[in-house]
Design a protein around this motif. Sequence first.
Motif, PDB file in Angstrom:
ATOM      1  N   SER A 521       0.822  -1.209   0.000  1.00 22.62           N
ATOM      2  CA  SER A 521       0.000   0.000   0.000  1.00 22.62           C
ATOM      3  C   SER A 521       0.851   1.252   0.000  1.00 22.62           C
ATOM      4  N   GLY A 522       2.139   1.096   0.316  1.00 21.63           N
ATOM      5  CA  GLY A 522       3.047   2.224   0.357  1.00 21.63           C
ATOM      6  C   GLY A 522       3.551   2.605  -1.022  1.00 21.63           C
ATOM      7  N   PRO A 523       4.633   3.393  -1.069  1.00 22.03           N
ATOM      8  CA  PRO A 523       5.126   3.929  -2.344  1.00 22.03           C
ATOM      9  C   PRO A 523       5.718   2.855  -3.249  1.00 22.03           C
ATOM     10  N   VAL A 524       5.437   2.960  -4.523  1.00 23.33           N
ATOM     11  CA  VAL A 524       6.014   2.106  -5.546  1.00 23.33           C
ATOM     12  C   VAL A 524       6.432   3.009  -6.702  1.00 23.33           C
ATOM     13  N   TYR A 525       7.615   2.787  -7.236  1.00 25.13           N
ATOM     14  CA  TYR A 525       8.103   3.623  -8.321  1.00 25.13           C
ATOM     15  C   TYR A 525       8.999   2.797  -9.234  1.00 25.13           C
ATOM     16  N   THR A 526       9.301   3.338 -10.398  1.00 19.76           N
ATOM     17  CA  THR A 526      10.240   2.704 -11.320  1.00 19.76           C
ATOM     18  C   THR A 526      11.395   3.649 -11.606  1.00 19.76           C
ATOM     19  N   LEU A 527      12.536   3.092 -11.986  1.00 16.92           N
ATOM     20  CA  LEU A 527      13.685   3.876 -12.423  1.00 16.92           C
ATOM     21  C   LEU A 527      13.955   3.579 -13.884  1.00 16.92           C
ATOM     22  N   ALA A 528      14.408   4.585 -14.623  1.00 17.73           N
ATOM     23  CA  ALA A 528      14.766   4.390 -16.026  1.00 17.73           C
ATOM     24  C   ALA A 528      15.924   5.300 -16.380  1.00 17.73           C
ATOM     25  N   ALA A 529      16.789   4.829 -17.283  1.00 15.92           N
ATOM     26  CA  ALA A 529      17.914   5.611 -17.780  1.00 15.92           C
ATOM     27  C   ALA A 529      17.626   6.062 -19.201  1.00 15.92           C
ATOM     28  N   SER A 530      18.003   7.302 -19.515  1.00 14.96           N
ATOM     29  CA  SER A 530      17.831   7.817 -20.873  1.00 14.96           C
ATOM     30  C   SER A 530      19.033   8.695 -21.232  1.00 14.96           C
ATOM     31  N   PRO A 531      19.865   8.258 -22.177  1.00 12.48           N
ATOM     32  CA  PRO A 531      19.753   7.024 -22.945  1.00 12.48           C
ATOM     33  C   PRO A 531      20.097   5.803 -22.094  1.00 12.48           C
ATOM     34  N   THR A 532      19.761   4.626 -22.625  1.00 15.22           N
ATOM     35  CA  THR A 532      20.023   3.387 -21.886  1.00 15.22           C
ATOM     36  C   THR A 532      21.434   2.857 -22.131  1.00 15.22           C
ATOM     37  N   ALA A 534      25.619   4.065 -23.977  1.00 14.85           N
ATOM     38  CA  ALA A 534      26.466   5.055 -24.650  1.00 14.85           C
ATOM     39  C   ALA A 534      27.884   4.518 -24.720  1.00 14.85           C
ATOM     40  N   SER A 535      28.668   5.078 -25.639  1.00 16.60           N
ATOM     41  CA  SER A 535      30.067   4.696 -25.807  1.00 16.60           C
ATOM     42  C   SER A 535      30.977   5.847 -25.381  1.00 16.60           C
ATOM     43  N   VAL A 536      32.169   5.506 -24.904  1.00 19.11           N
ATOM     44  CA  VAL A 536      33.106   6.519 -24.429  1.00 19.11           C
ATOM     45  C   VAL A 536      34.527   6.061 -24.745  1.00 19.11           C
ATOM     46  N   LEU A 603      24.659  -1.128 -13.063  1.00 17.55           N
ATOM     47  CA  LEU A 603      23.394  -1.248 -12.343  1.00 17.55           C
ATOM     48  C   LEU A 603      23.188  -0.017 -11.479  1.00 17.55           C
ATOM     49  N   VAL A 604      22.116   0.727 -11.784  1.00 20.42           N
ATOM     50  CA  VAL A 604      21.755   1.905 -10.996  1.00 20.42           C
ATOM     51  C   VAL A 604      20.668   1.488 -10.013  1.00 20.42           C
ATOM     52  N   THR A 605      20.890   1.727  -8.736  1.00 16.20           N
ATOM     53  CA  THR A 605      19.957   1.310  -7.690  1.00 16.20           C
ATOM     54  C   THR A 605      19.384   2.524  -6.980  1.00 16.20           C
ATOM     55  N   GLY A 606      18.071   2.548  -6.840  1.00 17.53           N
ATOM     56  CA  GLY A 606      17.391   3.577  -6.064  1.00 17.53           C
ATOM     57  C   GLY A 606      16.858   2.968  -4.787  1.00 17.53           C
ATOM     58  N   THR A 607      17.216   3.553  -3.653  1.00 17.08           N
ATOM     59  CA  THR A 607      16.800   3.021  -2.363  1.00 17.08           C
ATOM     60  C   THR A 607      16.003   4.072  -1.606  1.00 17.08           C
ATOM     61  N   SER A 608      14.778   3.699  -1.214  1.00 15.91           N
ATOM     62  CA  SER A 608      13.920   4.572  -0.416  1.00 15.91           C
ATOM     63  C   SER A 608      13.522   3.817   0.845  1.00 15.91           C
ATOM     64  N   THR A 612      13.099  -0.703  -3.033  1.00 16.30           N
ATOM     65  CA  THR A 612      14.322  -0.560  -3.807  1.00 16.30           C
ATOM     66  C   THR A 612      14.027  -0.881  -5.263  1.00 16.30           C
ATOM     67  N   ARG A 613      14.522  -0.075  -6.175  1.00 17.22           N
ATOM     68  CA  ARG A 613      14.317  -0.293  -7.600  1.00 17.22           C
ATOM     69  C   ARG A 613      15.646  -0.154  -8.331  1.00 17.22           C
ATOM     70  N   THR A 614      15.755  -0.798  -9.510  1.00 13.32           N
ATOM     71  CA  THR A 614      16.997  -0.755 -10.277  1.00 13.32           C
ATOM     72  C   THR A 614      16.715  -0.488 -11.741  1.00 13.32           C
ATOM     73  N   THR A 615      17.734  -0.047 -12.450  1.00 13.85           N
ATOM     74  CA  THR A 615      17.716   0.030 -13.914  1.00 13.85           C
ATOM     75  C   THR A 615      19.142  -0.169 -14.386  1.00 13.85           C
ATOM     76  N   VAL A 616      19.319  -0.529 -15.656  1.00 13.67           N
ATOM     77  CA  VAL A 616      20.651  -0.839 -16.198  1.00 13.67           C
ATOM     78  C   VAL A 616      21.020   0.168 -17.275  1.00 13.67           C
ATOM     79  N   PHE A 617      22.251   0.689 -17.187  1.00 14.42           N
ATOM     80  CA  PHE A 617      22.827   1.541 -18.219  1.00 14.42           C
ATOM     81  C   PHE A 617      24.046   0.815 -18.785  1.00 14.42           C
ATOM     82  N   ASN A 618      24.045   0.566 -20.090  1.00 15.13           N
ATOM     83  CA  ASN A 618      25.134  -0.178 -20.735  1.00 15.13           C
ATOM     84  C   ASN A 618      26.214   0.793 -21.212  1.00 15.13           C
ATOM     85  N   LEU A 619      27.390   0.709 -20.572  1.00 16.91           N
ATOM     86  CA  LEU A 619      28.527   1.559 -20.899  1.00 16.91           C
ATOM     87  C   LEU A 619      29.497   0.790 -21.789  1.00 16.91           C
TER      88      LEU A 619
END
Length: 738
Positions: A521-532, A534-536, A603-608, A612-619
């Motif tokens: 019943s408490g908070p629920v959220y999603t995480l997203a990376a944009s762009p998902t 990139a090259s360096v 792996l990007v992790t959001g902790t409240s 806890t939610r995660t999203t992936v950014f491919n480097l």
Amino acid sequence: MRTAIAVATAALMAGAMLPPAAPASAAPSAPDSGTAALAAHLPELRAAADDAYRIDQTLTDADGTHVRYQRTYRGLRVAGGDFILHTGRDGRHQGASVALDRPLNLSTTARVSAATAVRAAKAHFTGTITATGSPELFVDASSGTGRLAWETVLHGWQPDGQTPSKLHVVTDAVTGSHLGSFDEIMTVTGTGHGIYAGTVPVDTTLSGATYRMVDPLRGNGYTCDMNNTLTCTTFADTDNIWGNHLQSNRQSAGADAHFASARTYDYFKLVHGRNGIFGTGAGVPSRVHYGNSYVNAFWDGTQMTYGDGLGNAKPLVSLDIAGHEMTHGVMGTTGLRYAGESGGLNEATADIFGSMIEFYAAAPGDPGDYVIGEKIDVNNNGTPLRYMNNPALDGASHGCWSTSTKNLDMHYSSGVANHFFFNLAEGSGATAYGTSPLCGAVPAVTGIGRAKAEKIWFRAATVYFTSTTSYVNTTTPGNTARAYTLQAASALYGQCSPEYRTVQAAWTSVNVPGSDQACPSGPVYTLAASPTSASVNPGSSVTTTITSTLIGAPAETVSLTATGLPAGATASFVPSSINSANGTSTLTIATIAVTAPGTYPVLVTGTSPGSTRTTVFNLTVNGPPACTATNPADVAILDLTTVESPVSVSGCPGYARPNSTVTVNILHTYIGDLVVDLVAPDGTVVNLHNRTGGSADNINQTYTVNLATKIANGTWKLRVRDAATADTGTVDTWTLRL
């Protein structure tokens, strides 16, 4: 070619077949796709030492890869032994859809002879038998456990002498008892009056001065007149005007059937990304004016056939009936057995998409609704075949699940899923399409709309359903329509999203329980990376934006961290904490001069406080400049052609890296047509894209490939094949990093 590969105690191998189904729609399977996941998760798949597996279908979408397997046991096919392995975009295992309750352990020596099985099968055929197939010894695991059985296929005619029959009869190979049967010819019975769609467009082909009812835009599907015989002649005309809204004009029924076939084709292609009914782009033959006073319509696996109804005056060519029957062809890949609750889900799927096709077609004479067969007046009193808002109105269907639902005819047990879908899309209580009652003292349901509901059902049916999926399964609770539609809702809209919660509520509203846990019943959220991704270059930095989307109040503060960085690289967030209600932060990843080339899933992790939610950014860290080559020249991709774009690599010592990358930018209006390969200097071909993505536009993607056995220097080619008609494009640019 599929090859046999040892995997722990099992092997991938060609061989087994399940009961016949329409051609699969997903992209062709890679030979070894999913092998690692298979080896790592054998216990989850109820694997036995004598099992073997073959890849039946591979589907790749925005959430990852879903590999459907068929199982054999000691060389015998296992009906009900199928499973689907799900792998996320980050390569991590996301679970499995499994039909079996436990590993198989049985003798494969039959005590009942094949001849005895044939005699037993014939005793269960009503009508006229014209041919008898050779009995097949197989393992019947439709109940979740295995038993040895014979399957005999009898060909012939049903008692009316006009409806074809292809009856599969299953006999216990140890006791000789009858285990069940199903007819491969799927039909719907009814009566009708008049022509239904009104004035509608039909696509035809002109040859000389004659128009023929052949659709050039949809795989040359054609409509023909059987003239109440067994010979079919494609409709032809000189003015391209077909029929006059009356059954007395034979073209009128043909126009309805041709329009229904076209709209069904368009619906599955444009709404769900399937390339036509068969998944191959081929059109559907439609045969009208079949038989004599034939009050039926049927799909036989290859074509549609419509009778003219009682007195040859009421053709069964309405949109929902046509869409229902052709959906059986589309959904053949799910393999839902035509018995019990699985059969009810089979029929419900046809009803659901028959109705959705009716809405999609928006015909002036037959607007969308949630009743089945209302135009053909099967009962001769103005009532339809079935009501999705309140299935019990037909006097036979179950709108609420009970322990007796499994004993109903499949057209009536379908009512539970039909009722669920109505509540999911439109909600319970009074609606614009009728009143939907609740099953007991449960909360009312607020619908999420047809667009989301149809996406959830299609994904569940094509990605997750096994052959024995049912409403309730006490031994394998994960192999249920409730579990799989929740999995589909989670994949499409997020775990515990409003859509996910509505799926839960809609199943509860029709008395279908589940073992799924209640959403917090408490908070629920999603995480997203944009762009998902990139090259360096080593020593430089790259940025991406991390966004939080709230899907359950109240909002909270989310702290951000990153793991999985290459050695020497650092990550920083500005700000370091965000609000879960649409907060954003800029992630900067800085590399050093000696950072090793390669692709790293960060792996990007959001902790409240609440979750806890995660999203992936491919480097991707680039290699030395001499080991990178780009071809920016445009290359046109025409229909049904193969083109190549070369790059030359020199000054790159030794072999390429095991984590080499290919960045591809292709402009194309239907990437499901495309096969994209990398061709090494020695001629080796590495597949990058194999007709996935359906109707999506353009390919802008970086692929990681193992080229460690290939000499780096030489001419490399990007080869692109357009494998279907109607869409073209251009190779814009591509880059190879070795």
